[in-house]
Design an enzyme around this catalytic site. Sequence first.
Site, PDB file in Angstrom:
ATOM      1  N   HIS A  64      78.362  68.427  47.259  1.00  0.00           N
ATOM      2  CA  HIS A  64      78.236  67.942  45.876  1.00  0.00           C
ATOM      3  C   HIS A  64      77.214  66.810  45.809  1.00  0.00           C
ATOM      4  O   HIS A  64      77.052  66.057  46.765  1.00  0.00           O
ATOM      5  CB  HIS A  64      79.578  67.423  45.367  1.00  0.00           C
ATOM      6  CG  HIS A  64      80.664  68.453  45.361  1.00  0.00           C
ATOM      7  ND1 HIS A  64      81.541  68.611  46.419  1.00  0.00           N
ATOM      8  CD2 HIS A  64      81.004  69.385  44.435  1.00  0.00           C
ATOM      9  CE1 HIS A  64      82.394  69.595  46.142  1.00  0.00           C
ATOM     10  NE2 HIS A  64      82.080  70.097  44.943  1.00  0.00           N
ATOM     11  N   ASP A 118      77.264  66.179  52.012  1.00  0.00           N
ATOM     12  CA  ASP A 118      78.338  66.812  51.235  1.00  0.00           C
ATOM     13  C   ASP A 118      77.695  67.847  50.287  1.00  0.00           C
ATOM     14  O   ASP A 118      76.546  67.698  49.902  1.00  0.00           O
ATOM     15  CB  ASP A 118      79.051  65.730  50.425  1.00  0.00           C
ATOM     16  CG  ASP A 118      80.314  66.220  49.730  1.00  0.00           C
ATOM     17  OD1 ASP A 118      81.404  65.961  50.229  1.00  0.00           O
ATOM     18  OD2 ASP A 118      80.184  66.868  48.658  1.00  0.00           O
ATOM     19  N   TYR A 171      87.108  70.876  52.397  1.00  0.00           N
ATOM     20  CA  TYR A 171      88.394  71.343  51.882  1.00  0.00           C
ATOM     21  C   TYR A 171      88.935  72.584  52.573  1.00  0.00           C
ATOM     22  O   TYR A 171      90.002  73.062  52.223  1.00  0.00           O
ATOM     23  CB  TYR A 171      88.290  71.513  50.354  1.00  0.00           C
ATOM     24  CG  TYR A 171      87.785  70.226  49.740  1.00  0.00           C
ATOM     25  CD1 TYR A 171      88.644  69.130  49.627  1.00  0.00           C
ATOM     26  CD2 TYR A 171      86.449  70.063  49.376  1.00  0.00           C
ATOM     27  CE1 TYR A 171      88.182  67.916  49.135  1.00  0.00           C
ATOM     28  CE2 TYR A 171      85.988  68.849  48.886  1.00  0.00           C
ATOM     29  CZ  TYR A 171      86.856  67.784  48.772  1.00  0.00           C
ATOM     30  OH  TYR A 171      86.404  66.572  48.316  1.00  0.00           O
ATOM     31  N   HIS A 228      81.145  60.047  44.518  1.00  0.00           N
ATOM     32  CA  HIS A 228      81.043  60.327  43.071  1.00  0.00           C
ATOM     33  C   HIS A 228      81.422  59.134  42.202  1.00  0.00           C
ATOM     34  O   HIS A 228      81.138  59.125  41.011  1.00  0.00           O
ATOM     35  CB  HIS A 228      81.958  61.502  42.696  1.00  0.00           C
ATOM     36  CG  HIS A 228      81.580  62.793  43.355  1.00  0.00           C
ATOM     37  ND1 HIS A 228      80.338  63.372  43.199  1.00  0.00           N
ATOM     38  CD2 HIS A 228      82.273  63.620  44.189  1.00  0.00           C
ATOM     39  CE1 HIS A 228      80.287  64.502  43.893  1.00  0.00           C
ATOM     40  NE2 HIS A 228      81.447  64.666  44.515  1.00  0.00           N
ATOM     41  N   ASP A 271      82.225  69.946  52.899  1.00  0.00           N
ATOM     42  CA  ASP A 271      82.382  71.078  51.989  1.00  0.00           C
ATOM     43  C   ASP A 271      81.083  71.880  51.924  1.00  0.00           C
ATOM     44  O   ASP A 271      81.001  72.923  51.287  1.00  0.00           O
ATOM     45  CB  ASP A 271      82.833  70.618  50.590  1.00  0.00           C
ATOM     46  CG  ASP A 271      82.140  69.353  50.134  1.00  0.00           C
ATOM     47  OD1 ASP A 271      81.092  69.007  50.720  1.00  0.00           O
ATOM     48  OD2 ASP A 271      82.632  68.713  49.187  1.00  0.00           O
TER      49      ASP A 271
HETATM   50  C1  SS9 Z   1      85.524  70.901  37.825  1.00  0.00           C
HETATM   51  C2  SS9 Z   1      85.634  71.039  39.317  1.00  0.00           C
HETATM   52  C3  SS9 Z   1      85.529  69.705  39.947  1.00  0.00           C
HETATM   53  C4  SS9 Z   1      85.462  68.425  41.894  1.00  0.00           C
HETATM   54  C5  SS9 Z   1      85.071  68.422  43.304  1.00  0.00           C
HETATM   55  C6  SS9 Z   1      84.940  67.046  43.858  1.00  0.00           C
HETATM   56  C7  SS9 Z   1      84.516  67.078  45.274  1.00  0.00           C
HETATM   57  C8  SS9 Z   1      84.297  65.784  45.856  1.00  0.00           C
HETATM   58  N1  SS9 Z   1      85.998  72.056  37.111  1.00  0.00           N
HETATM   59  N2  SS9 Z   1      85.502  69.716  41.346  1.00  0.00           N
HETATM   60  S1  SS9 Z   1      83.563  65.804  47.436  1.00  0.00           S
HETATM   61 ZN    ZN Z   2      82.004  67.339  47.945  1.00  0.00          ZN
END
Ligand code: SS9
Ligand code: ZN
Length: 768
Positions: free
Chosen positions: A257, A255, A388, A218, A348
């Site tokens: 995301h 992943d 996670y 990210h 995840d």
């Molecule tokens: C915002 C939730 C953000 C971030 C998750 C990042 C995962 C990286 N309310 N969540 S793999």
């Molecule tokens: Zn992720």
Amino acid sequence: MCVAVRDSCAPVLLCRGLSWPDSLDCDRFPADEDMCLASLSKEYKHIHKELPKPICQTCPAVEEFFTQKRVLDVFCANNFAMASGTALIYDDEMTSYKLLWDNPECDIEVPERLLSSYEQLKHYHLVERCVHVPVREGTEEEIMLVHSSEYLEVVKSTQTMNEEELRRVSENYDAVYFHPNTYRCAKLAVGATLQLVDSVMSGKVRNGMALVRPPGHHSQRNAANGFCVFNNVAIAAQYAKRRYGLQRILIVDWDVHHGQGIQYVFEEDPSVLYYSWHRYEHQQFWPLLRESDYDAVGQGKGKGFNLNVPWNKVGMGNSEYLAAFFHVLLPVAFEFVPELILVSSGYDSGIGDPEGQMNATPECFAHLTHFLMQLANGRLCAVLEGGYHLKSLSESVCMTVKTLLRDPLPQISGEMAPCLSAVESIQNVRAAHKPYWKCLMYEEATPLHDLSTKSQQMMEAELIQTSTHPTAEQAAGTTSSEEAIKTDRFLESHMKKILCPVPPVKTAAAIVSKAYAHLLPISVQVEMEMNAQELKTLVSGFDAELVKEEKALLSLQNVVAVLDKILKKKVCNGIAESSVASVSTTFALKHCFDFGLQRVLCIVVGDMDLELNLDDGKILLMNICQKQQTEKTNSKYHISLNWKEDSERNNFFCAVLGFILPVAYSYQPDLMIIVIGPNSSLGVNGISLLTCLLQGLATSGILVVIQDTEIKLVQSVAKALSGVSTPDFGAYAPASQENVLEIKRLRDQLQQEWKMLRCSVRDWISGS
Ligand code: SS9
Ligand code: ZN
């Protein structure tokens, strides 16, 4: 040893006008394999033939003459060989930072993620099977391959901050926390990733995994984001381009995301193909970006090199992930012909993850890894991103590493039928990318705008805004920690069910001419004659007339010897020459059912008639042949694929990825028999790659029966079965329209029965 190799190979090279490369002058050779040499593709491209490259590390000197001779023969007969071994990169120090204050948004990113993954790797004895590679810090110069110096200074400055200051910097970014050790760990995460790339690119190992924290996908030029500080994988791709002159790198981000950070870096860069699937829910899921949708295909010169598969529903699992691989990623990747694969390896997307809410079980990652290992000469670097749920994460990490080590894969669980919403997403990506990829050239489906999930999704979004909407867990009457414990329990028993002991030998071969034995990879166990009494018992139930003929008996002997070892799990797979392949195969099938197998997938390549009863579903027969079989119409368990290969076109990928694999995965065989008969329309490379790809099924249980002794074929299939190397197709040639239409016709006909064939909604509706 290398002196001996040089002395015999140098004259051969000289005949082709090539001199012996200085870089190959060394005096060490590997212990047990014919693979201390990795091919050099870059510097020597102009000479067409790939030259070997030494990896001078721990190879002990070979003493015995015979071994030397054999190594030498193999070496010369195999166009030189591929690197072996799997690197594992991990350092405790990356557990030395954590969240210091209360923040529910970030509290899932904990040091235990690394600790429990590494513990589980130890538990399965995987750590000791890997090559340990130390971490190092990434340098400022390396970090600045992707990030600005201003941003680097900001991160650097967090080292000496107090909690209050750390909180304040963290608030400048979305879903990020800093700790005084974050900077050090982020530099180690970059360095670990680059160490992995160096190990693979130098040929020290074939592939590997880096367990790192913080994750990277990210983070952006000027920003930390979503627990990510430096973009480990993006830096690695830039580094590999610079240091090794690579022209095509594939990044697979599994992943859950969207790795928008990676997308931004390579959006206009056609040398890096970025693939990501992600929970999207019509842009209602974090990071809530319009550019995560399927129509973000890349920009400028990079158009077509960004592949987004947005999931508009939670609950996606094994069959949806596999369908996305078969119908989107793999066809494009085989067309792209990457030189290196980087996996943004987040878990995840696995079952039980509180963020992803998806369903993929750990063995799914084994299958994904397995498919990617067939590309880029096996050069694959997996780098940890998210994940996670500690148990789901660590089991999935283990499945990935186990697969990189080339253990047989567990059978994939669950019904093999992708859901409507997934098929909609797949159709949309395919349609969006049709202009850029030849493999999608004849795709008829167009993008769908009325998605099945949309109306319901919008209603839910509204409810959330008015905040009267209960969370999924509340609705189900469970809390997230109860959910997590449920997954723990499920995984505990699930892993016991799917993990089975690894046979002591990977590949057995029964060949007619024992004189060829030395031309097979050293790891292949060559079967000598079977005990006569044993054989009699084995073939006793068979047609007595046939067994009387000596030729047939010999053939049966070969086939039975190998099959029996596969069934008894003494070997994973095997190859047998048989002058009467059709009789031998019929007998082999009978033997399988006597042994108690439920489903056998039988793929016949070439012209051969088998007298089989195909009504009960115990056999699925696929015949890949040149002859048009007009009288026969296809049925669920008997499928003929007409296949005319010409030199300009390559119908292989379209048929294998778009048809054979989806059908095979839908069927879930206990064993596979591949029979190579006369007039094979598939070349040696095609047969070998098909053999490689199918090893995901039936815990790698494959018997290859070859009718005509052709040493090149036997050799190549033996390499595929033993995992010594993957076949190389060279430049990509598109399929003929005729072939694509044939596949489409077959898909229409059979997708009701074999649901993994579905890749458009039209398919789904007519198939449901
Ligand atoms: C915002 C939730 C953000 C971030 C998750 C990042 C995962 C990286 N309310 N969540 S793999
Ligand atoms: Zn992720």
